[in-house]
Design a protein around this motif. Structure first.
Motif, PDB file in Angstrom:
ATOM      1  N   HIS A 149       0.820  -1.209   0.000  1.00  0.00           N
ATOM      2  CA  HIS A 149       0.000   0.000   0.000  1.00  0.00           C
ATOM      3  C   HIS A 149       0.857   1.263   0.000  1.00  0.00           C
ATOM      4  O   HIS A 149       0.393   2.340  -0.384  1.00  0.00           O
ATOM      5  CB  HIS A 149      -0.932   0.007   1.213  1.00  0.00           C
ATOM      6  N   HIS A 170       4.430   1.440  -1.267  1.00  0.00           N
ATOM      7  CA  HIS A 170       5.325   1.667  -2.419  1.00  0.00           C
ATOM      8  C   HIS A 170       4.556   1.781  -3.732  1.00  0.00           C
ATOM      9  O   HIS A 170       4.916   2.569  -4.597  1.00  0.00           O
ATOM     10  CB  HIS A 170       6.392   0.569  -2.502  1.00  0.00           C
ATOM     11  N   GLN A 171       3.492   0.987  -3.904  1.00  0.00           N
ATOM     12  CA  GLN A 171       2.666   1.019  -5.123  1.00  0.00           C
ATOM     13  C   GLN A 171       3.516   1.022  -6.393  1.00  0.00           C
ATOM     14  O   GLN A 171       3.223   1.725  -7.360  1.00  0.00           O
ATOM     15  CB  GLN A 171       1.730   2.232  -5.094  1.00  0.00           C
ATOM     16  N   HIS A 172       4.578   0.222  -6.390  1.00  0.00           N
ATOM     17  CA  HIS A 172       5.476   0.150  -7.542  1.00  0.00           C
ATOM     18  C   HIS A 172       4.781  -0.594  -8.681  1.00  0.00           C
ATOM     19  O   HIS A 172       4.270  -1.701  -8.485  1.00  0.00           O
ATOM     20  CB  HIS A 172       6.768  -0.573  -7.152  1.00  0.00           C
ATOM     21  N   PRO A 173       4.757  -0.024  -9.890  1.00  0.00           N
ATOM     22  CA  PRO A 173       3.998  -0.654 -10.982  1.00  0.00           C
ATOM     23  C   PRO A 173       4.529  -2.026 -11.387  1.00  0.00           C
ATOM     24  O   PRO A 173       3.775  -2.843 -11.926  1.00  0.00           O
ATOM     25  CB  PRO A 173       4.134   0.358 -12.129  1.00  0.00           C
ATOM     26  N   GLU A 174       5.817  -2.296 -11.153  1.00  0.00           N
ATOM     27  CA  GLU A 174       6.380  -3.592 -11.537  1.00  0.00           C
ATOM     28  C   GLU A 174       6.160  -4.667 -10.476  1.00  0.00           C
ATOM     29  O   GLU A 174       6.343  -5.855 -10.750  1.00  0.00           O
ATOM     30  CB  GLU A 174       7.875  -3.453 -11.829  1.00  0.00           C
ATOM     31  N   PRO A 230       3.157  -4.983  -8.188  1.00  0.00           N
ATOM     32  CA  PRO A 230       1.858  -4.699  -7.559  1.00  0.00           C
ATOM     33  C   PRO A 230       1.512  -5.750  -6.506  1.00  0.00           C
ATOM     34  O   PRO A 230       1.648  -6.958  -6.737  1.00  0.00           O
ATOM     35  CB  PRO A 230       0.886  -4.736  -8.738  1.00  0.00           C
TER      36      PRO A 230
END
Length: 403
Positions: A120, A122-126, A128
């Protein structure tokens, strides 16, 4: 392996628990005697000390602490170096206590958290949905350096089993500090504040009896200490909250700080200085035009932020007017201004120190990791709580042998 099998069969084990928190004030070292395991666990604290970190240690850790970009070489070198330093500190404590390393069965090392990245946050796109956390202080270096079998890196199993790697206090709090009759909240006021809720264990209401859980609530001391260090380099913290007591909270700044979605997120949840650092504070000041707020007013506002974060989480979990026994530990338990703010927000609760339960508040987290190591070697996995707040049935920790 033969030695581990022997340890599992012993009626008791002598275990050193280590804890190094985000405040970087020092290494907590707790020498414990643990009898049995699981709900039959009994613990005796034989010795405890906090070995203060030298400024050089703090400087090196802060090179990578809660930073998105660091030198990979520096990070790699820091991992064994911290393990070596912690081993030296453990041996120093044992020498002072006149205890030979051979007389200790296990060493339980939390390590030094340098980055905590729940999905919730970092929400890193790579990546998820992926929870992650990183603690330094290699356990093999501790085992070889002390000659003691070491259990370390506890948080990874919790993540692998679907958790966020924090807080882990639920297991130890449940085993050590549950009461048959008293509804309890174990409140840890460390760099990040968190609590464990413990319903009475003899409750006839099975829904209530399965409701034990832990959660972070937001900043504890991390922002308070950072502001003090920024304005007074010779100080590490606001002793007894004296600076904060000289002023009052700024309402607009407080409202902006509390506007962060973390405070409204469902429980349980975790966070760290990666989110609640000086950048978060400075951005809120810029939005509210409070950059010139005196340091006393800033600290008073941050005390109110910490107290409000705790109170909101408690009320979200237990209702608007919870009435239960709250036992505090961690550095913030020594801050009367913060404790007074908490009492004001939770007027129906009775506040005390974990010392009232026989657990020194400064030693509590180190003791809890000794408990986790005891369960890893001699216990059986057990689950706590239910639903989204369920704590998975797992053994935590990786075992490092000294040879």
């Amino acid at each position: 392996m033969h030695r581990l099998a022997q340890l599992a069969q012993q009626p008791s084990r002598r275990i050193i628990g280590l804890m190094s928190g985000t405040s970087l004030d020092g290494l907590d070292v707790a020498l414990c005697r643990l009898h049995g395991h699981g709900t039959a666990t009994r613990l005796e604290l034989e010795h405890f000390a906090t070995v203060p970190y030298e400024e050089e240690f703090r400087r090196r850790v802060r090179q990578v602490f809660a930073r998105e970009q660091v030198s990979l070489e520096y990070l790699t070198l820091l991992n064994p170096w911290i393990g070596q330093q912690h081993a030296r500190m453990v041996l120093g404590c044992l020498y002072e206590w006149q205890v030979a390393p051979a007389e200790v069965d296990l060493l339980a090392s939390h390590g030094q958290t340098v980055y905590h990245a729940p999905a919730h946050q970092h929400q890193h796109p790579e990546f998820p949905g992926l929870n992650a956390t990183l603690q330094l202080g290699d356990a093999d270096h501790l085992a070889v350096g002390t000659g003691i079998i070491t259990v370390g890196d506890f948080r990874q199993k919790h993540i692998a089993a679907g958790g966020e790697g924090a807080p882990l206090a639920t297991y130890g709090d449940f085993l050590l500090l549950s009461s048959p009759t008293e509804e309890r909240l174990l409140l840890n006021l460390g760099g990040i504040a968190n609590f464990t809720y413990l319903p009475p264990t003899n409750s006839e209401n099975t829904q209530t009896a399965s409701a034990a859980f832990s959660t972070d609530t937001g900043p504890g001391n991390t922002l308070l200490d950072a502001v003090v260090r920024a304005h007074f380099p010779q100080l590490s913290f606001d002793e007894d909250g004296r600076l904060a007591a000289a002023s009052t909270a700024h309402p607009n700044l407080l409202a902006e700080l509390l506007n962060h979605p973390f405070f409204a997120a469902a429980l349980p949840k975790t966070t760290g200085p990666e989110l609640f650092g000086l950048a978060y504070l400075h951005a809120a000041q810029a939005r509210t035009g409070t950059q010139a707020l005196p340091v006393e007013g800033l600290l008073a506002t941050l005390v109110e932020l910490s107290a409000t974060g705790v109170a909101r989480a408690v009320q979200l979990a237990l209702g608007e007017q919870p009435a239960l026994a709250v036992y505090a530990s961690g550095g913030g338990a020594h801050n009367p201004v913060l404790l007074a703010a908490l009492q004001r927000h939770l007027p129906a609760c009775n506040f005390a120190s974990t010392a009232a339960l026989g657990v020194p508040p400064d030693a509590k987290e180190a003791i809890l990791f000794a408990l986790l190591a005891n369960e890893a070697v001699a216990g059986r996995p057990f689950s706590i709580g239910a639903g989204r707040q369920r704590v998975p049935a797992i053994r935590m920790g990786k075992i490092s042998l000294p040879d």
